[in-house]
Design a protein around this motif. Structure first.
Motif, PDB file in Angstrom:
ATOM      1  N   ASP A 351       0.881  -1.162   0.000  1.00 36.87           N
ATOM      2  CA  ASP A 351       0.000   0.000   0.000  1.00 36.87           C
ATOM      3  C   ASP A 351       0.922   1.217   0.000  1.00 36.87           C
ATOM      4  O   ASP A 351       1.544   1.535   1.022  1.00 36.87           O
ATOM      5  CB  ASP A 351      -0.894  -0.016   1.233  1.00 36.87           C
ATOM      6  CG  ASP A 351      -1.811   1.207   1.315  1.00 36.87           C
ATOM      7  OD1 ASP A 351      -1.561   2.204   0.609  1.00 36.87           O
ATOM      8  OD2 ASP A 351      -2.763   1.167   2.126  1.00 36.87           O
ATOM      9  N   THR A 353       0.516   4.259   0.077  1.00 34.22           N
ATOM     10  CA  THR A 353       0.183   5.399   0.939  1.00 34.22           C
ATOM     11  C   THR A 353       0.706   5.207   2.354  1.00 34.22           C
ATOM     12  O   THR A 353       0.613   6.129   3.175  1.00 34.22           O
ATOM     13  CB  THR A 353      -1.337   5.615   0.999  1.00 34.22           C
ATOM     14  OG1 THR A 353      -1.959   4.541   1.722  1.00 34.22           O
ATOM     15  CG2 THR A 353      -1.941   5.700  -0.398  1.00 34.22           C
ATOM     16  N   LYS A 354       1.246   4.031   2.640  1.00 38.98           N
ATOM     17  CA  LYS A 354       1.611   3.700   4.020  1.00 38.98           C
ATOM     18  C   LYS A 354       3.116   3.537   4.234  1.00 38.98           C
ATOM     19  O   LYS A 354       3.532   2.992   5.255  1.00 38.98           O
ATOM     20  CB  LYS A 354       0.894   2.411   4.449  1.00 38.98           C
ATOM     21  CG  LYS A 354      -0.626   2.477   4.396  1.00 38.98           C
ATOM     22  CD  LYS A 354      -1.189   3.474   5.402  1.00 38.98           C
ATOM     23  CE  LYS A 354      -2.713   3.394   5.454  1.00 38.98           C
ATOM     24  NZ  LYS A 354      -3.276   4.357   6.439  1.00 38.98           N
ATOM     25  N   SER A 356       7.248   5.401   3.186  1.00 39.53           N
ATOM     26  CA  SER A 356       8.025   6.442   2.524  1.00 39.53           C
ATOM     27  C   SER A 356       9.492   6.244   2.872  1.00 39.53           C
ATOM     28  O   SER A 356       9.840   5.586   3.854  1.00 39.53           O
ATOM     29  CB  SER A 356       7.560   7.842   2.947  1.00 39.53           C
ATOM     30  OG  SER A 356       7.710   8.020   4.344  1.00 39.53           O
TER      31      SER A 356
END
Length: 531
Positions: A351, A353-354, A356
Protein backbone atom coordinates in the motif's frame (compact mmCIF):
# COMPACT_ATOMS: atom_id res chain seq x y z
CA UNK A 1 11.59 -23.42 -12.89
CA UNK A 2 12.17 -26.57 -10.95
CA UNK A 3 12.62 -28.05 -7.54
CA UNK A 4 14.79 -30.60 -5.77
CA UNK A 5 13.94 -34.32 -5.81
CA UNK A 6 10.90 -33.95 -8.02
CA UNK A 7 10.34 -34.60 -11.71
CA UNK A 8 6.68 -33.67 -12.10
CA UNK A 9 5.39 -30.38 -13.38
CA UNK A 10 4.61 -27.55 -10.99
CA UNK A 11 1.17 -27.36 -12.56
CA UNK A 12 0.47 -30.84 -11.14
CA UNK A 13 2.08 -29.91 -7.85
CA UNK A 14 -0.13 -26.86 -7.54
CA UNK A 15 -3.33 -28.67 -8.59
CA UNK A 16 -3.33 -31.72 -7.04
CA UNK A 17 20.07 -42.68 -14.15
CA UNK A 18 23.27 -41.05 -14.26
CA UNK A 19 25.22 -39.64 -17.16
CA UNK A 20 27.19 -36.66 -18.34
CA UNK A 21 28.13 -35.15 -21.65
CA UNK A 22 31.77 -35.93 -22.28
CA UNK A 23 34.14 -33.00 -22.23
CA UNK A 24 37.65 -32.00 -21.49
CA UNK A 25 38.28 -31.91 -17.75
CA UNK A 26 39.78 -28.70 -16.52
CA UNK A 27 42.57 -28.84 -13.96
CA UNK A 28 41.95 -26.88 -10.79
CA UNK A 29 42.81 -23.28 -11.70
CA UNK A 30 45.28 -21.16 -9.84
CA UNK A 31 43.85 -18.74 -7.31
CA UNK A 32 44.98 -15.83 -9.46
CA UNK A 33 42.38 -14.61 -11.95
CA UNK A 34 39.81 -17.17 -10.81
CA UNK A 35 36.27 -16.98 -9.50
CA UNK A 36 34.47 -19.09 -6.92
CA UNK A 37 30.98 -20.62 -7.17
CA UNK A 38 28.30 -19.75 -6.41
CA UNK A 39 28.93 -16.43 -8.13
CA UNK A 40 25.96 -15.02 -6.21
CA UNK A 41 25.17 -16.58 -2.86
CA UNK A 42 21.68 -15.13 -2.86
CA UNK A 43 18.38 -16.49 -4.11
CA UNK A 44 18.11 -15.91 -7.89
CA UNK A 45 16.45 -18.84 -9.65
CA UNK A 46 15.38 -19.77 -13.19
CA UNK A 47 18.02 -17.58 -14.71
CA UNK A 48 17.95 -16.15 -18.20
CA UNK A 49 21.19 -14.44 -19.17
CA UNK A 50 22.12 -12.25 -22.14
CA UNK A 51 24.90 -9.90 -23.20
CA UNK A 52 24.27 -6.44 -24.61
CA UNK A 53 27.51 -4.86 -25.82
CA UNK A 54 29.89 -5.05 -22.85
CA UNK A 55 27.30 -5.75 -20.14
CA UNK A 56 25.65 -9.00 -19.10
CA UNK A 57 22.09 -9.07 -17.83
CA UNK A 58 20.10 -11.78 -16.07
CA UNK A 59 16.52 -12.22 -14.94
CA UNK A 60 15.18 -14.42 -12.14
CA UNK A 61 11.97 -15.68 -10.53
CA UNK A 62 10.46 -13.77 -7.62
CA UNK A 63 7.01 -15.35 -7.15
CA UNK A 64 4.86 -13.14 -4.89
CA UNK A 65 7.49 -10.46 -4.26
CA UNK A 66 6.95 -7.00 -5.73
CA UNK A 67 8.42 -5.47 -7.81
CA UNK A 68 9.09 -8.71 -9.69
CA UNK A 69 11.58 -10.18 -12.15
CA UNK A 70 14.81 -8.46 -11.09
CA UNK A 71 17.27 -7.49 -13.81
CA UNK A 72 20.81 -8.19 -12.69
CA UNK A 73 23.83 -6.63 -14.39
CA UNK A 74 27.47 -7.65 -14.56
CA UNK A 75 30.52 -6.82 -16.63
CA UNK A 76 32.38 -10.08 -15.99
CA UNK A 77 29.68 -12.72 -15.26
CA UNK A 78 31.01 -12.96 -11.70
CA UNK A 79 30.22 -9.70 -9.91
CA UNK A 80 26.52 -8.82 -10.14
CA UNK A 81 24.25 -6.01 -9.05
CA UNK A 82 20.47 -5.54 -9.28
CA UNK A 83 19.76 -2.83 -11.85
CA UNK A 84 15.97 -2.84 -11.67
CA UNK A 85 12.83 -4.95 -12.07
CA UNK A 86 11.02 -5.86 -15.28
CA UNK A 87 7.61 -6.09 -13.57
CA UNK A 88 7.09 -2.88 -11.56
CA UNK A 89 3.92 -4.08 -9.82
CA UNK A 90 2.12 -7.42 -9.71
CA UNK A 91 -1.16 -6.09 -11.08
CA UNK A 92 -2.52 -9.55 -11.84
CA UNK A 93 -5.40 -9.61 -9.34
CA UNK A 94 -6.35 -8.73 -5.78
CA UNK A 95 -4.48 -11.73 -4.33
CA UNK A 96 -1.21 -9.98 -5.12
CA UNK A 97 -2.37 -7.07 -2.92
CA UNK A 98 -3.19 -9.34 0.06
CA UNK A 99 -6.74 -8.18 -0.54
CA UNK A 100 -9.07 -11.04 0.33
CA UNK A 101 -6.66 -13.61 -1.10
CA UNK A 102 -2.93 -14.28 -1.19
CA UNK A 103 -0.51 -14.94 -4.02
CA UNK A 104 2.16 -16.95 -2.23
CA UNK A 105 4.06 -19.21 -4.64
CA UNK A 106 2.30 -17.67 -7.64
CA UNK A 107 3.29 -14.63 -9.70
CA UNK A 108 6.70 -14.43 -11.37
CA UNK A 109 7.87 -17.92 -12.28
CA UNK A 110 10.49 -18.86 -14.84
CA UNK A 111 10.43 -16.16 -17.50
CA UNK A 112 12.64 -14.74 -20.23
CA UNK A 113 14.78 -11.67 -20.81
CA UNK A 114 15.91 -10.60 -24.27
CA UNK A 115 17.29 -7.57 -26.09
CA UNK A 116 16.19 -6.45 -29.54
CA UNK A 117 18.92 -4.48 -31.31
CA UNK A 118 16.59 -3.13 -34.01
CA UNK A 119 14.78 -0.90 -31.53
CA UNK A 120 17.35 -0.98 -28.72
CA UNK A 121 14.79 -2.42 -26.35
CA UNK A 122 14.81 -4.99 -23.55
CA UNK A 123 11.93 -7.47 -23.47
CA UNK A 124 10.67 -9.48 -20.51
CA UNK A 125 8.12 -12.22 -21.17
CA UNK A 126 6.39 -14.51 -18.68
CA UNK A 127 3.12 -16.28 -17.97
CA UNK A 128 1.09 -15.62 -14.84
CA UNK A 129 -1.20 -18.14 -13.13
CA UNK A 130 -1.31 -20.40 -16.21
CA UNK A 131 -3.79 -17.92 -17.66
CA UNK A 132 -1.94 -15.58 -20.01
CA UNK A 133 1.45 -14.18 -20.94
CA UNK A 134 2.67 -10.67 -20.24
CA UNK A 135 5.35 -8.76 -22.11
CA UNK A 136 7.15 -5.75 -20.63
CA UNK A 137 9.72 -3.54 -22.34
CA UNK A 138 12.29 -0.91 -21.44
CA UNK A 139 15.10 0.90 -23.22
CA UNK A 140 17.36 0.56 -20.16
CA UNK A 141 17.70 -2.24 -17.63
CA UNK A 142 16.97 0.21 -14.82
CA UNK A 143 13.65 1.03 -16.43
CA UNK A 144 11.16 2.46 -16.53
CA UNK A 145 9.55 -0.82 -17.60
CA UNK A 146 6.03 -0.79 -19.04
CA UNK A 147 3.61 -3.43 -20.22
CA UNK A 148 3.70 -3.88 -23.98
CA UNK A 149 0.97 -6.49 -24.36
CA UNK A 150 -0.93 -9.42 -22.95
CA UNK A 151 -1.09 -12.66 -24.97
CA UNK A 152 -3.89 -15.15 -24.30
CA UNK A 153 -1.60 -18.19 -24.60
CA UNK A 154 0.24 -18.90 -21.32
CA UNK A 155 3.84 -19.56 -22.38
CA UNK A 156 4.95 -21.82 -19.52
CA UNK A 157 8.68 -21.51 -18.67
CA UNK A 158 9.30 -19.45 -21.77
CA UNK A 159 12.45 -18.60 -23.69
CA UNK A 160 12.32 -15.58 -26.01
CA UNK A 161 14.51 -15.50 -29.13
CA UNK A 162 15.19 -12.42 -31.23
CA UNK A 163 16.22 -14.04 -34.50
CA UNK A 164 18.87 -12.61 -36.81
CA UNK A 165 16.10 -11.34 -39.10
CA UNK A 166 14.45 -9.59 -36.08
CA UNK A 167 11.57 -12.09 -35.83
CA UNK A 168 10.46 -12.90 -32.28
CA UNK A 169 9.99 -16.55 -31.30
CA UNK A 170 9.04 -18.14 -27.98
CA UNK A 171 9.89 -21.69 -26.92
CA UNK A 172 7.85 -23.00 -24.00
CA UNK A 173 6.12 -25.95 -22.36
CA UNK A 174 6.44 -28.83 -19.95
CA UNK A 175 7.30 -32.21 -21.54
CA UNK A 176 5.54 -31.09 -24.72
CA UNK A 177 7.64 -28.24 -26.11
CA UNK A 178 6.15 -25.70 -28.51
CA UNK A 179 7.37 -22.70 -30.46
CA UNK A 180 5.30 -19.56 -31.05
CA UNK A 181 6.04 -16.77 -33.49
CA UNK A 182 5.05 -13.26 -32.49
CA UNK A 183 3.98 -10.38 -34.69
CA UNK A 184 6.69 -7.91 -35.71
CA UNK A 185 5.61 -5.51 -32.96
CA UNK A 186 5.71 -8.33 -30.38
CA UNK A 187 2.11 -7.79 -29.34
CA UNK A 188 0.34 -10.87 -30.69
CA UNK A 189 0.90 -14.50 -31.60
CA UNK A 190 0.85 -15.28 -35.30
CA UNK A 191 1.88 -18.96 -35.27
CA UNK A 192 2.13 -21.72 -32.70
CA UNK A 193 3.39 -25.26 -33.22
CA UNK A 194 4.39 -28.21 -31.09
CA UNK A 195 8.00 -29.07 -31.94
CA UNK A 196 9.06 -31.81 -29.50
CA UNK A 197 7.69 -34.43 -27.13
CA UNK A 198 10.01 -35.53 -24.35
CA UNK A 199 10.75 -39.26 -24.38
CA UNK A 200 9.33 -41.14 -21.40
CA UNK A 201 12.84 -42.33 -20.60
CA UNK A 202 13.82 -38.73 -19.84
CA UNK A 203 10.65 -37.74 -18.00
CA UNK A 204 9.96 -34.03 -17.63
CA UNK A 205 11.65 -31.24 -19.56
CA UNK A 206 10.83 -27.56 -19.05
CA UNK A 207 12.55 -24.21 -18.48
CA UNK A 208 13.06 -23.32 -22.15
CA UNK A 209 15.84 -21.03 -23.33
CA UNK A 210 15.89 -20.35 -27.08
CA UNK A 211 19.02 -19.59 -29.12
CA UNK A 212 20.26 -19.29 -32.67
CA UNK A 213 23.95 -20.15 -32.84
CA UNK A 214 25.90 -20.54 -36.07
CA UNK A 215 22.68 -20.87 -38.04
CA UNK A 216 21.33 -23.65 -35.81
CA UNK A 217 18.34 -23.31 -33.49
CA UNK A 218 18.69 -24.58 -29.93
CA UNK A 219 16.19 -25.01 -27.11
CA UNK A 220 17.95 -25.44 -23.76
CA UNK A 221 15.78 -27.43 -21.32
CA UNK A 222 15.98 -28.56 -17.72
CA UNK A 223 14.99 -31.87 -16.20
CA UNK A 224 13.89 -30.87 -12.70
CA UNK A 225 15.90 -30.89 -10.65
CA UNK A 226 18.90 -32.90 -11.73
CA UNK A 227 19.56 -32.53 -15.44
CA UNK A 228 19.93 -30.33 -18.49
CA UNK A 229 19.20 -31.25 -22.11
CA UNK A 230 19.36 -29.42 -25.41
CA UNK A 231 17.37 -29.65 -28.63
CA UNK A 232 18.94 -28.70 -31.98
CA UNK A 233 17.36 -27.93 -35.34
CA UNK A 234 19.09 -27.30 -38.64
CA UNK A 235 15.77 -26.66 -40.38
CA UNK A 236 14.48 -23.54 -38.65
CA UNK A 237 12.81 -22.56 -35.39
CA UNK A 238 9.91 -24.99 -35.86
CA UNK A 239 12.18 -28.00 -36.17
CA UNK A 240 12.42 -30.91 -36.41
CA UNK A 241 14.64 -31.10 -33.33
CA UNK A 242 17.02 -33.74 -32.06
CA UNK A 243 17.92 -34.04 -28.37
CA UNK A 244 21.15 -34.52 -26.47
CA UNK A 245 21.87 -34.70 -22.75
CA UNK A 246 24.09 -31.94 -21.40
CA UNK A 247 24.35 -33.07 -17.78
CA UNK A 248 22.61 -35.37 -15.33
CA UNK A 249 23.21 -35.90 -11.62
CA UNK A 250 26.30 -33.74 -11.75
CA UNK A 251 27.92 -32.89 -8.43
CA UNK A 252 27.48 -29.19 -7.77
CA UNK A 253 29.77 -26.58 -6.21
CA UNK A 254 27.81 -26.05 -2.96
CA UNK A 255 28.29 -28.77 -0.32
CA UNK A 256 24.89 -30.24 0.50
CA UNK A 257 23.30 -28.50 -2.48
CA UNK A 258 21.74 -29.86 -5.63
CA UNK A 259 22.67 -30.31 -9.28
CA UNK A 260 23.29 -27.08 -11.26
CA UNK A 261 20.49 -26.69 -13.80
CA UNK A 262 17.86 -24.38 -15.35
CA UNK A 263 19.88 -21.44 -16.46
CA UNK A 264 21.10 -19.98 -19.72
CA UNK A 265 23.99 -19.89 -22.16
CA UNK A 266 25.82 -16.67 -22.92
CA UNK A 267 28.77 -15.71 -25.14
CA UNK A 268 31.46 -13.22 -24.15
CA UNK A 269 32.91 -10.57 -26.43
CA UNK A 270 35.87 -12.86 -27.23
CA UNK A 271 33.62 -15.74 -28.25
CA UNK A 272 33.87 -17.85 -25.10
CA UNK A 273 30.68 -19.51 -23.86
CA UNK A 274 29.40 -19.89 -20.30
CA UNK A 275 26.46 -21.57 -18.60
CA UNK A 276 24.89 -19.67 -15.70
CA UNK A 277 22.71 -22.15 -13.78
CA UNK A 278 21.27 -22.30 -10.29
CA UNK A 279 21.91 -24.74 -7.47
CA UNK A 280 19.10 -25.79 -5.12
CA UNK A 281 20.52 -24.76 -1.75
CA UNK A 282 17.70 -24.44 0.77
CA UNK A 283 17.02 -22.87 3.22
CA UNK A 284 18.62 -19.97 1.35
CA UNK A 285 17.03 -20.68 -2.01
CA UNK A 286 18.58 -21.27 -5.42
CA UNK A 287 22.04 -19.86 -6.02
CA UNK A 288 23.61 -18.93 -9.40
CA UNK A 289 26.72 -20.86 -10.43
CA UNK A 290 28.87 -20.33 -13.53
CA UNK A 291 30.84 -22.78 -15.69
CA UNK A 292 32.60 -22.52 -19.08
CA UNK A 293 31.12 -24.33 -22.06
CA UNK A 294 32.78 -25.65 -25.21
CA UNK A 295 31.14 -26.99 -28.37
CA UNK A 296 31.64 -30.25 -30.18
CA UNK A 297 32.50 -30.25 -33.87
CA UNK A 298 28.90 -31.13 -34.72
CA UNK A 299 27.46 -28.29 -32.66
CA UNK A 300 26.57 -29.53 -29.17
CA UNK A 301 27.50 -27.76 -25.90
CA UNK A 302 29.70 -29.42 -23.30
CA UNK A 303 30.06 -28.14 -19.72
CA UNK A 304 33.69 -28.06 -18.63
CA UNK A 305 34.27 -29.98 -15.40
CA UNK A 306 36.76 -29.97 -12.57
CA UNK A 307 37.48 -33.42 -11.17
CA UNK A 308 34.26 -34.73 -12.65
CA UNK A 309 32.08 -32.04 -11.08
CA UNK A 310 30.84 -28.52 -11.68
CA UNK A 311 33.84 -26.63 -10.40
CA UNK A 312 33.90 -24.63 -7.22
CA UNK A 313 36.43 -22.46 -9.07
CA UNK A 314 37.30 -21.67 -12.69
CA UNK A 315 39.53 -19.17 -14.49
CA UNK A 316 37.79 -15.82 -14.64
CA UNK A 317 36.17 -14.92 -17.97
CA UNK A 318 38.40 -12.84 -20.23
CA UNK A 319 36.37 -9.66 -20.70
CA UNK A 320 37.19 -5.96 -21.12
CA UNK A 321 37.82 -3.97 -17.95
CA UNK A 322 34.52 -2.89 -16.37
CA UNK A 323 33.53 0.77 -16.74
CA UNK A 324 33.07 1.00 -12.97
CA UNK A 325 33.19 -1.22 -9.89
CA UNK A 326 30.06 -3.26 -9.24
CA UNK A 327 28.87 -2.60 -5.67
CA UNK A 328 28.44 -5.64 -3.41
CA UNK A 329 25.01 -6.99 -2.53
CA UNK A 330 25.79 -6.49 1.14
CA UNK A 331 26.38 -3.32 3.13
CA UNK A 332 24.43 -0.44 4.64
CA UNK A 333 21.22 1.23 3.53
CA UNK A 334 20.02 4.35 5.32
CA UNK A 335 16.99 4.81 3.05
CA UNK A 336 18.02 8.32 2.11
CA UNK A 337 15.67 8.18 -0.90
CA UNK A 338 13.96 9.27 -3.00
CA UNK A 339 13.21 5.61 -3.87
CA UNK A 340 14.00 2.19 -2.51
CA UNK A 341 17.14 0.58 -3.88
CA UNK A 342 16.52 -2.40 -6.21
CA UNK A 343 17.79 -4.83 -3.58
CA UNK A 344 14.41 -4.49 -1.82
CA UNK A 345 11.17 -6.29 -2.71
CA UNK A 346 7.83 -6.23 -0.88
CA UNK A 347 5.91 -9.32 0.24
CA UNK A 348 3.08 -8.85 -2.30
CA UNK A 349 2.26 -5.36 -3.56
CA UNK A 350 2.54 -2.63 -0.93
CA UNK A 351 0.00 0.00 0.00
CA UNK A 352 2.03 2.94 -1.29
CA UNK A 353 0.18 5.40 0.94
CA UNK A 354 1.61 3.70 4.02
CA UNK A 355 5.37 3.93 3.50
CA UNK A 356 8.02 6.44 2.52
CA UNK A 357 11.79 6.80 2.28
CA UNK A 358 14.10 9.74 2.82
CA UNK A 359 15.68 10.19 6.23
CA UNK A 360 14.98 6.53 6.86
CA UNK A 361 12.23 4.08 5.92
CA UNK A 362 8.87 4.92 7.49
CA UNK A 363 6.41 2.05 7.74
CA UNK A 364 2.92 3.09 8.80
CA UNK A 365 0.59 0.26 9.75
CA UNK A 366 -1.31 -0.90 6.68
CA UNK A 367 -3.17 -3.96 8.01
CA UNK A 368 -4.99 -4.91 11.18
CA UNK A 369 -4.17 -8.59 11.69
CA UNK A 370 -2.47 -10.97 14.08
CA UNK A 371 -0.98 -12.85 11.11
CA UNK A 372 2.26 -11.56 9.59
CA UNK A 373 1.51 -13.50 6.40
CA UNK A 374 -1.56 -11.28 5.87
CA UNK A 375 0.19 -8.03 6.78
CA UNK A 376 0.83 -5.64 3.91
CA UNK A 377 4.03 -3.63 3.51
CA UNK A 378 6.52 -6.20 4.73
CA UNK A 379 9.76 -5.25 2.99
CA UNK A 380 12.18 -8.08 2.22
CA UNK A 381 15.88 -8.48 1.49
CA UNK A 382 17.67 -11.63 0.34
CA UNK A 383 19.99 -13.33 2.79
CA UNK A 384 23.66 -13.52 1.85
CA UNK A 385 25.18 -16.99 2.13
CA UNK A 386 26.64 -19.02 3.54
CA UNK A 387 25.97 -17.01 6.73
CA UNK A 388 25.07 -13.39 7.24
CA UNK A 389 23.59 -10.96 9.73
CA UNK A 390 21.05 -8.18 9.31
CA UNK A 391 21.00 -5.33 11.82
CA UNK A 392 18.36 -2.62 11.86
CA UNK A 393 18.00 0.54 13.89
CA UNK A 394 14.32 1.03 14.71
CA UNK A 395 12.62 4.16 16.03
CA UNK A 396 9.44 2.87 17.66
CA UNK A 397 8.27 6.08 19.33
CA UNK A 398 5.21 6.41 17.06
CA UNK A 399 3.89 2.88 17.61
CA UNK A 400 0.39 2.50 19.01
CA UNK A 401 -1.02 -0.10 21.34
CA UNK A 402 -1.39 -3.42 19.58
CA UNK A 403 1.27 -2.68 16.98
CA UNK A 404 3.95 -5.24 16.10
CA UNK A 405 7.14 -4.18 14.30
CA UNK A 406 10.47 -5.79 13.73
CA UNK A 407 12.85 -7.97 11.75
CA UNK A 408 11.81 -11.43 10.55
CA UNK A 409 13.38 -14.51 9.06
CA UNK A 410 10.57 -14.89 6.55
CA UNK A 411 9.40 -18.00 4.73
CA UNK A 412 6.61 -20.55 5.15
CA UNK A 413 8.06 -21.19 8.61
CA UNK A 414 9.12 -17.92 10.21
CA UNK A 415 10.34 -16.20 13.35
CA UNK A 416 11.03 -12.60 14.30
CA UNK A 417 12.48 -10.19 16.81
CA UNK A 418 10.76 -6.88 17.30
CA UNK A 419 8.75 -4.51 19.41
CA UNK A 420 5.29 -5.15 20.80
CA UNK A 421 3.48 -2.16 22.23
CA UNK A 422 0.66 -2.96 24.63
CA UNK A 423 -0.77 -0.90 27.47
CA UNK A 424 1.32 2.08 26.50
CA UNK A 425 4.62 0.22 27.04
CA UNK A 426 6.98 -1.28 24.45
CA UNK A 427 8.74 -4.62 24.88
CA UNK A 428 11.29 -6.29 22.68
CA UNK A 429 10.21 -9.85 21.94
CA UNK A 430 11.25 -12.95 20.04
CA UNK A 431 8.39 -14.82 18.34
CA UNK A 432 8.51 -18.15 16.52
CA UNK A 433 5.94 -20.65 15.28
CA UNK A 434 4.68 -18.67 12.30
CA UNK A 435 3.79 -21.40 9.82
CA UNK A 436 1.94 -22.18 6.58
CA UNK A 437 0.67 -25.45 5.17
CA UNK A 438 1.35 -26.78 1.67
CA UNK A 439 -1.48 -24.67 0.25
CA UNK A 440 0.06 -21.57 1.83
CA UNK A 441 -2.68 -21.09 4.40
CA UNK A 442 -1.55 -19.88 7.80
CA UNK A 443 -1.37 -22.67 10.38
CA UNK A 444 0.42 -20.73 13.12
CA UNK A 445 0.49 -17.00 13.87
CA UNK A 446 3.42 -17.21 16.26
CA UNK A 447 4.24 -17.68 19.92
CA UNK A 448 6.18 -15.21 22.04
CA UNK A 449 9.06 -17.17 23.55
CA UNK A 450 11.21 -14.41 25.05
CA UNK A 451 10.91 -10.73 25.94
CA UNK A 452 12.68 -7.83 27.61
CA UNK A 453 11.69 -4.34 28.64
CA UNK A 454 13.05 -1.45 26.59
CA UNK A 455 13.12 2.26 27.30
CA UNK A 456 13.63 5.25 25.07
CA UNK A 457 12.54 5.51 21.45
CA UNK A 458 15.15 3.40 19.65
CA UNK A 459 16.20 -0.22 19.59
CA UNK A 460 18.65 -2.17 17.43
CA UNK A 461 17.43 -5.54 16.19
CA UNK A 462 19.65 -8.27 14.77
CA UNK A 463 18.97 -11.54 12.97
CA UNK A 464 21.72 -13.97 11.97
CA UNK A 465 21.07 -16.78 9.50
CA UNK A 466 23.02 -19.86 8.46
CA UNK A 467 21.67 -20.83 5.03
CA UNK A 468 24.10 -23.60 4.13
CA UNK A 469 22.07 -26.46 2.61
CA UNK A 470 21.82 -29.89 4.12
CA UNK A 471 20.99 -30.30 7.80
CA UNK A 472 18.65 -27.93 9.63
CA UNK A 473 20.38 -24.60 10.15
CA UNK A 474 19.93 -22.03 12.92
CA UNK A 475 18.73 -18.47 12.91
CA UNK A 476 19.37 -16.39 16.00
CA UNK A 477 18.10 -13.04 17.27
CA UNK A 478 19.52 -10.34 19.48
CA UNK A 479 18.89 -6.71 20.38
CA UNK A 480 20.68 -3.65 21.69
CA UNK A 481 19.68 -0.38 23.32
CA UNK A 482 22.87 1.43 22.35
CA UNK A 483 23.81 -0.07 18.99
CA UNK A 484 27.02 -1.54 20.39
CA UNK A 485 26.27 -4.22 22.98
CA UNK A 486 23.82 -6.87 21.80
CA UNK A 487 21.97 -9.37 23.97
CA UNK A 488 20.70 -12.68 22.64
CA UNK A 489 16.93 -13.08 22.84
CA UNK A 490 15.12 -16.39 22.61
CA UNK A 491 16.19 -19.82 21.41
CA UNK A 492 17.72 -20.59 18.04
CA UNK A 493 15.18 -20.88 15.25
CA UNK A 494 15.52 -23.85 12.91
CA UNK A 495 15.33 -22.69 9.27
CA UNK A 496 13.15 -24.98 7.18
CA UNK A 497 14.83 -26.41 4.07
CA UNK A 498 11.85 -27.85 2.19
CA UNK A 499 11.84 -26.86 -1.50
CA UNK A 500 8.10 -26.42 -2.03
CA UNK A 501 7.92 -22.73 -1.11
CA UNK A 502 10.54 -22.27 -3.86
CA UNK A 503 11.83 -18.94 -2.57
CA UNK A 504 14.49 -19.04 0.13
CA UNK A 505 14.43 -17.30 3.48
CA UNK A 506 14.57 -13.52 3.49
CA UNK A 507 15.04 -10.84 6.06
CA UNK A 508 11.74 -8.98 6.45
CA UNK A 509 11.03 -5.53 7.88
CA UNK A 510 7.44 -5.20 9.06
CA UNK A 511 4.98 -3.11 11.04
CA UNK A 512 1.36 -4.15 11.40
CA UNK A 513 -1.48 -3.38 13.77
CA UNK A 514 -3.55 -5.84 15.77
CA UNK A 515 -6.03 -3.25 17.08
CA UNK A 516 -6.25 -0.15 14.84
CA UNK A 517 -4.28 1.66 12.16
CA UNK A 518 -2.38 4.85 12.80
CA UNK A 519 0.95 3.79 14.24
CA UNK A 520 4.33 3.99 12.51
CA UNK A 521 7.97 3.05 12.88
CA UNK A 522 11.08 4.39 11.21
CA UNK A 523 14.02 2.22 10.16
CA UNK A 524 17.00 4.56 10.04
CA UNK A 525 19.64 2.01 9.11
CA UNK A 526 19.83 -1.52 7.70
CA UNK A 527 23.11 -3.38 7.47
CA UNK A 528 23.71 -6.77 5.87
CA UNK A 529 27.09 -8.16 6.87
CA UNK A 530 29.02 -11.40 6.56
CA UNK A 531 31.59 -12.88 8.97
Amino acid sequence: MSWTHHALSRRRALTAATGLAAGALLPPPSTAAAFTNPVIWQDFADIDVIRVNDAFYASASTMHYSPGAPVLRSYDLVNWEIAGHSVPVLDFGAKYDLNGARGYVRGIWASSLAYRPSNRTFYWLGQIDFARTYVYTATAAEGPWSRLTTISTPYYDAGLLVDSDDTLYVAYGNTTISVAQLSPDGRTQVRNQQVFTTPSSVGTLEGSRFYKINGQYYIFLTRPANGQYILKSSSGPFGPYTMRQVLLDLRGPIPGGGVPHQGGLVRTQSGAWYYLAFVDAYPGGRMPALAPVTWTADGWPVVQLVNGAWGTSYPSPAVPPPPRPVPPMTGVDTFDGPTLKPRWEWNHNPDNTKWSVGNGLTLRTATVTNDLYWARNTLTHRIQGPTSTATVQLDHSAMRDGDRAGLALLRDSSAWIGVKRDGGAPRVVMVNGLTMDGSWNTTGTGTEVASAAVSGSRVWLRASADIRPGAARPGTFSYSTDGTTFSRLGPAFSLGNDWRFFMGYRFGLFNHATQALGGAVRVTRFELSTP
